[in-house]
Each structure stands twice: as structure tokens, then as C-alpha cells.
Design a protein around this motif. Structure first.
Motif, PDB file in Angstrom:
ATOM      1  N   PRO A 173       0.833  -1.213   0.000  1.00 60.71           N
ATOM      2  CA  PRO A 173       0.000   0.000   0.000  1.00 60.71           C
ATOM      3  C   PRO A 173       0.861   1.254   0.000  1.00 60.71           C
ATOM      4  O   PRO A 173       1.960   1.283   0.554  1.00 60.71           O
ATOM      5  N   LYS A 174       0.349   2.305  -0.618  1.00 65.37           N
ATOM      6  CA  LYS A 174       1.063   3.573  -0.657  1.00 65.37           C
ATOM      7  C   LYS A 174       1.028   4.247   0.710  1.00 65.37           C
ATOM      8  O   LYS A 174       0.115   4.033   1.503  1.00 65.37           O
ATOM      9  N   THR A 175       2.045   5.057   0.967  1.00 65.08           N
ATOM     10  CA  THR A 175       2.055   5.865   2.187  1.00 65.08           C
ATOM     11  C   THR A 175       0.994   6.947   2.064  1.00 65.08           C
ATOM     12  O   THR A 175       0.966   7.701   1.091  1.00 65.08           O
ATOM     13  N   SER A 176       0.098   7.013   3.041  1.00 61.00           N
ATOM     14  CA  SER A 176      -1.005   7.976   2.993  1.00 61.00           C
ATOM     15  C   SER A 176      -0.603   9.296   3.642  1.00 61.00           C
ATOM     16  O   SER A 176       0.100   9.314   4.658  1.00 61.00           O
ATOM     17  N   CYS A 177      -1.054  10.387   3.042  1.00 56.52           N
ATOM     18  CA  CYS A 177      -0.716  11.719   3.532  1.00 56.52           C
ATOM     19  C   CYS A 177      -1.959  12.597   3.607  1.00 56.52           C
ATOM     20  O   CYS A 177      -2.859  12.494   2.761  1.00 56.52           O
ATOM     21  N   LEU A 178      -2.004  13.453   4.610  1.00 55.78           N
ATOM     22  CA  LEU A 178      -3.020  14.491   4.730  1.00 55.78           C
ATOM     23  C   LEU A 178      -2.304  15.825   4.607  1.00 55.78           C
ATOM     24  O   LEU A 178      -1.325  16.081   5.318  1.00 55.78           O
ATOM     25  N   VAL A 179      -2.762  16.679   3.695  1.00 60.48           N
ATOM     26  CA  VAL A 179      -2.139  17.973   3.456  1.00 60.48           C
ATOM     27  C   VAL A 179      -3.009  19.066   4.078  1.00 60.48           C
ATOM     28  O   VAL A 179      -4.208  19.158   3.802  1.00 60.48           O
ATOM     29  N   ILE A 180      -2.402  19.888   4.936  1.00 58.63           N
ATOM     30  CA  ILE A 180      -3.117  20.971   5.606  1.00 58.63           C
ATOM     31  C   ILE A 180      -2.461  22.291   5.230  1.00 58.63           C
ATOM     32  O   ILE A 180      -1.258  22.473   5.461  1.00 58.63           O
ATOM     33  N   SER A 181      -3.222  23.202   4.650  1.00 53.22           N
ATOM     34  CA  SER A 181      -2.706  24.534   4.327  1.00 53.22           C
ATOM     35  C   SER A 181      -3.870  25.496   4.136  1.00 53.22           C
ATOM     36  O   SER A 181      -4.871  25.144   3.507  1.00 53.22           O
ATOM     37  N   PRO A 182      -3.740  26.711   4.651  1.00 52.95           N
ATOM     38  CA  PRO A 182      -4.779  27.713   4.412  1.00 52.95           C
ATOM     39  C   PRO A 182      -4.708  28.278   3.005  1.00 52.95           C
ATOM     40  O   PRO A 182      -5.597  29.023   2.579  1.00 52.95           O
ATOM     41  N   TYR A 183      -3.644  27.934   2.268  1.00 54.43           N
ATOM     42  CA  TYR A 183      -3.424  28.455   0.928  1.00 54.43           C
ATOM     43  C   TYR A 183      -3.686  27.357  -0.095  1.00 54.43           C
ATOM     44  O   TYR A 183      -2.960  26.364  -0.173  1.00 54.43           O
ATOM     45  N   GLU A 184      -4.711  27.555  -0.909  1.00 52.62           N
ATOM     46  CA  GLU A 184      -5.125  26.502  -1.833  1.00 52.62           C
ATOM     47  C   GLU A 184      -4.043  26.178  -2.861  1.00 52.62           C
ATOM     48  O   GLU A 184      -3.819  25.009  -3.182  1.00 52.62           O
ATOM     49  N   LEU A 185      -3.378  27.194  -3.376  1.00 51.28           N
ATOM     50  CA  LEU A 185      -2.345  26.959  -4.384  1.00 51.28           C
ATOM     51  C   LEU A 185      -1.201  26.136  -3.813  1.00 51.28           C
ATOM     52  O   LEU A 185      -0.725  25.178  -4.444  1.00 51.28           O
ATOM     53  N   ILE A 186      -0.757  26.482  -2.614  1.00 47.26           N
ATOM     54  CA  ILE A 186       0.329  25.734  -1.977  1.00 47.26           C
ATOM     55  C   ILE A 186      -0.104  24.288  -1.725  1.00 47.26           C
ATOM     56  O   ILE A 186       0.645  23.343  -1.973  1.00 47.26           O
ATOM     57  N   GLY A 187      -1.340  24.122  -1.265  1.00 45.05           N
ATOM     58  CA  GLY A 187      -1.852  22.771  -1.055  1.00 45.05           C
ATOM     59  C   GLY A 187      -1.877  21.980  -2.342  1.00 45.05           C
ATOM     60  O   GLY A 187      -1.496  20.797  -2.370  1.00 45.05           O
TER      61      GLY A 187
END
Length: 227
Positions: free
Chosen positions: A2-16
Motif C-alpha cells: 500500500p502507498k504511504t497515505s498523507c493528509l495535506v493541511i494549508s490555508p493556501y489553496e495553491l500551496i496545497g
């Protein structure tokens, strides 16, 4: 596998978007996106399985951020937390590390450096940029820092089980090479953990760390001591 799962948190949509694309293009599975710590907590709760890595991107310091990091550490110890920020103030670094962040990176790093750091987190390592690690070694970044204006003092962070084992070995005189063998780490990782320990205890060298340990655990042998 299985792939390593990630959650991305950012107030900036472009950066996310950019970081999500970078992770996805390199074999990671981004299972969620959130704009703030509260939404991130809900993503974690809704996820069908434990998320491997949570990445906080350029988030400003709020009371919710360290609370999220601490909550993940307590309820999801298998999840690594990486803070990527444009900030380099010692107090902000101390806040994140004290809360339990597994990595702290400055945003001026390269994409290759970011991905290498993610790989280290996958392997269970801690990640700090060399510049900040140098500041920690020089005693410029401390977790226990007095606030002269308010008269309050930040409490030193509690050492993890591994950090406690390492400082116990330091106290009994083991070298970095011996500690690496005992703890099944690389010598580079041992050095990194020692820097983190020094920062948490507000000490500047092995002798001071050992003295702290002996003073706190004088009734225990190193193998039995608790931190």
C-alpha cells in the motif's frame, strides 16, 4: 504494497495543490486536504485507516495547531507530523517540537529535499533542517523559555520513550556509535535525537543532559529510569 497515505493541511489553496501534486507524482497517496487544524482533525477521524503522514504547510501559529499536533501524537502515535513553514523564530520551532511534531522544515528547501524528508519520516526518523539543528546545538533554540513580559515559563517537553532510552545511555557514558547499535539507529539519527533532547531540556551538551538525568533519576539505574 500500500502507498504511504498523507493528509495535506494549508490555508493556501495553491500551496496545497502544489504539494499534493508533488506527493502524488512521487508515489504517495494524498487521502485528504484541509484548510485549518479543525478541518484536519475531522479528516483524520473520517479516514478509513490511520494516516501515515500529516503535512502542515505554511500554517500560522494558533492555539489549534499545537493542539492538533499533540492530539495526533496521543491518539494516533503511528502518524508522523511534518511542519513546513516560512517562519524560523526559535519560539515557533520550540512550540511545534514541544507539541510533538516529528519534523520541521523551512520553506526555502528544494522539492528533492522535501521528498527526502518524507522518506525519513516514513522510516520513523525525525527531521530538522541543518541550520536549525545547528542553532539547537549552539543552545539558541530552547523549549523551556521564560516569558519575561508575563512571568510565565514554558514547561520542558516530555521525552519520548526513545529519547528517554537515549539519554539514559548517555548518562551511563555510551558513545553515539554504541547508542546507535543499542537503539538500532544510524549515528546521524542519534545526533539528531540528542539535539532534540538538548533543546527540550534546555541544556547545551552531553554532560549537562547526563546531569539532568542523574538528578531526576538518582534512584534508578539507566535501564530502569523514567523520563
Amino acid at each position: 504494497m500500500p502507498k504511504t497515505s498523507c493528509l495535506v493541511i494549508s490555508p493556501y489553496e495553491l500551496i496545497g495543490d502544489l504539494f499534493e501534486g508533488l506527493l502524488s507524482a512521487n508515489g504517495y497517496e494524498v487521502v485528504g486536504r484541509a484548510a485549518d487544524p479543525q478541518a484536519a482533525q475531522q479528516c483524520v477521524l473520517d479516514a478509513p485507516a490511520v494516516i501515515d503522514i500529516v503535512v502542515l504547510l505554511f500554517c500560522t501559529e494558533t492555539t489549534c495547531q499545537p493542539e492538533l499536533i499533540g492530539w495526533l501524537g496521543e491518539d494516533y502515535p503511528g502518524t508522523s507530523v511534518l511542519v513546513v513553514t516560512t517562519r524560523s523564530e526559535p519560539d515557533f520551532l520550540a512550540t511545534c517540537i514541544s507539541a510533538g511534531a516529528d519534523g520541521y522544515l523551512h520553506a526555502d528547501m528544494t522539492a528533492a529535499g522535501f521528498l527526502a524528508s518524507i522518506e525519513l519520516l516514513k522510516a520513523g526518523e525525525k527531521v530538522l533542517p541543518s541550520r536549525l539543528a545547528t542553532e539547537i546545538r549552539q543552545g539558541e533554540i530552547v523549549v523551556a523559555a521564560a516569558d519575561e513580559a508575563s512571568g510565565s515559563t514554558l514547561q520542558p517537553a516530555v521525552l519520548s520513550d526513545l529519547e528517554g532510552e537515549i539519554i539514559a545511555l548517555v548518562a551511563q557514558g555510551d558513545s553515539n556509535k554504541m547508542i546507535a547499535t543499542t537503539c538500532e539507529l544510524t549515528e546521524a539519527s542519534v545526533k539528531m535525537y540528542l539535539r532534540q533532547i538538548f533543546a527540550k531540556l534546555s541544556v547545551q551538551n552531553r554532560a549537562q543532559a547526563a546531569a539532568w538525568f542523574v538528578d531526576r533519576n538518582s534512584q534508578f539505574s539507566p535501564a530502569q529510569a523514567k523520563v
